[in-house]
Design a protein around this motif. Structure first.
Motif, PDB file in Angstrom:
ATOM      1  N   GLN A 210       0.794  -1.283  -0.026  1.00 34.46           N
ATOM      2  CA  GLN A 210      -0.016  -0.040   0.021  1.00 34.46           C
ATOM      3  C   GLN A 210       0.825   1.274   0.033  1.00 34.46           C
ATOM      4  O   GLN A 210       0.421   2.344  -0.548  1.00 34.46           O
ATOM      5  CB  GLN A 210      -0.953  -0.188   1.153  1.00 34.46           C
ATOM      6  CG  GLN A 210      -0.185  -0.131   2.517  1.00 34.46           C
ATOM      7  CD  GLN A 210      -1.000  -0.633   3.341  1.00 34.46           C
ATOM      8  OE1 GLN A 210      -2.037  -1.612   3.495  1.00 34.46           O
ATOM      9  NE2 GLN A 210      -1.203   0.209   4.909  1.00 34.46           N
ATOM     10  N   ASP A 211       2.040   1.009   0.404  1.00 36.53           N
ATOM     11  CA  ASP A 211       2.945   2.457   0.754  1.00 36.53           C
ATOM     12  C   ASP A 211       3.382   2.792  -0.631  1.00 36.53           C
ATOM     13  O   ASP A 211       3.543   3.693  -1.074  1.00 36.53           O
ATOM     14  CB  ASP A 211       4.092   2.170   1.820  1.00 36.53           C
ATOM     15  CG  ASP A 211       3.449   2.065   3.248  1.00 36.53           C
ATOM     16  OD1 ASP A 211       2.524   2.712   3.335  1.00 36.53           O
ATOM     17  OD2 ASP A 211       3.875   1.336   3.849  1.00 36.53           O
ATOM     18  N   ARG A 214       0.599   4.026  -2.983  1.00 35.78           N
ATOM     19  CA  ARG A 214       0.419   5.437  -2.728  1.00 35.78           C
ATOM     20  C   ARG A 214       1.546   6.451  -3.297  1.00 35.78           C
ATOM     21  O   ARG A 214       1.106   7.413  -3.782  1.00 35.78           O
ATOM     22  CB  ARG A 214       0.628   5.763  -1.053  1.00 35.78           C
ATOM     23  CG  ARG A 214       0.059   6.908  -0.569  1.00 35.78           C
ATOM     24  CD  ARG A 214       0.340   7.159   0.823  1.00 35.78           C
ATOM     25  NE  ARG A 214      -0.584   6.148   1.708  1.00 35.78           N
ATOM     26  CZ  ARG A 214       0.204   5.072   2.355  1.00 35.78           C
ATOM     27  NH1 ARG A 214       1.379   5.204   2.574  1.00 35.78           N
ATOM     28  NH2 ARG A 214      -0.713   4.353   3.108  1.00 35.78           N
ATOM     29  N   GLN A 217       0.420   6.958  -6.507  1.00 31.02           N
ATOM     30  CA  GLN A 217      -0.915   7.482  -6.803  1.00 31.02           C
ATOM     31  C   GLN A 217      -1.819   6.433  -7.568  1.00 31.02           C
ATOM     32  O   GLN A 217      -2.542   6.724  -8.292  1.00 31.02           O
ATOM     33  CB  GLN A 217      -1.007   8.625  -7.434  1.00 31.02           C
ATOM     34  CG  GLN A 217      -0.381   9.753  -6.515  1.00 31.02           C
ATOM     35  CD  GLN A 217      -0.409  11.175  -7.177  1.00 31.02           C
ATOM     36  OE1 GLN A 217      -0.531  11.260  -8.576  1.00 31.02           O
ATOM     37  NE2 GLN A 217      -0.681  12.147  -6.443  1.00 31.02           N
TER      38      GLN A 217
END
Length: 238
Positions: A210-211, A214, A217
């Motif tokens: 998830q990092d 992110r 984007q």
């Protein structure tokens, strides 16, 4: 001409200063397995790159494509494109590589029309040189002349360097270069660079999918799709 062992920064940009004396041009003779990693790691640079395989066979990864390039053939790699190379089919590959700053191809007056648009032609991250086509032989011959000029530095060799570079560029434009731009491909390449940069800065920590997503984007599934398409492996595996 010399062997090329390079370092990359945490954004995967090559740190090598590609220049010979005062000129933004460099010629390398590279045996892939002699690199400290045993292969040429994923990286990018602002310079145009021209490669011809002298011995063996190489597997090049350029953006999302995988190319097998045999002895006598080669490839042009456009400015800013992610790429790596390794030996292919059990061979030991050696290649000659010309790196040149786009701004050194021609004069400022001609740069805007004949060079700058092609640097950003996202539909053309690379151009294959197949010896059977005939026209790449002219580019290879120019590179051989450039090698002699760099080694011997005869009188007025700087002018002759410019002549050979313009000849190479004109040959490329006349035969294969597509002047097309796809904002989606450019955006995809930039997102990938951002995610790889984040991994290189944080790999010693607990890295979560998830990092990484992110940073680009993207959703987690789209992030995985990017890595599988471009690097043929998952983000966590990378």
């Amino acid at each position: 001409m010399h062997n090329h062992h390079f370092l990359i920064d945490n954004k995967l940009k090559e740190l090598t200063e590609h220049s010979t004396t005062t000129w933004p041009i460099a010629l390398y003779h590279t045996k892939i397995r002699d690199h400290m990693s045993g292969y040429i790691p994923l990286h990018w640079h602002d310079e145009f790159q021209f490669v011809f395989i002298l011995e063996g066979e190489a597997e090049f990864h350029i953006n999302e494509k995988i190319l097998n390039i045999q002895q006598g053939d080669g490839v042009f790699i456009n400015s800013g494109c992610l790429h790596m190379a390794k030996d292919a089919n059990g061979t030991t590959c050696t290649y000659i590589c010309l790196n040149v700053s786009p701004h050194f191809i021609t004069t400022n007056e001609l740069f805007t029309t004949f060079v700058h648009p092609y640097m950003h032609a996202s539909q053309t991250p690379f151009i294959l040189f197949n010896r059977k086509d005939g026209w790449p032989n002219q580019i290879y011959q120019c590179i051989q002349i450039i090698q002699r000029l760099i080694e011997q530095t005869p009188a007025y060799y700087e002018l002759e360097l410019n002549i050979q570079l313009i000849t190479i560029w004109k040959c490329l434009l006349q035969n294969r270069f597509q002047l097309t731009y796809d904002a989606r491909k450019h955006d995809r390449n930039e997102r990938m660079k951002h995610m790889l940069n984040w991994i290189h800065e944080h790999y010693h920590e607990k890295v979560l999918l998830q990092d990484i997503a992110r940073e680009g984007q993207l959703s987690r599934s789209e992030c995985c799709r990017y890595f599988n398409d471009i690097l043929k492996k998952s983000p966590i595996h990378y």
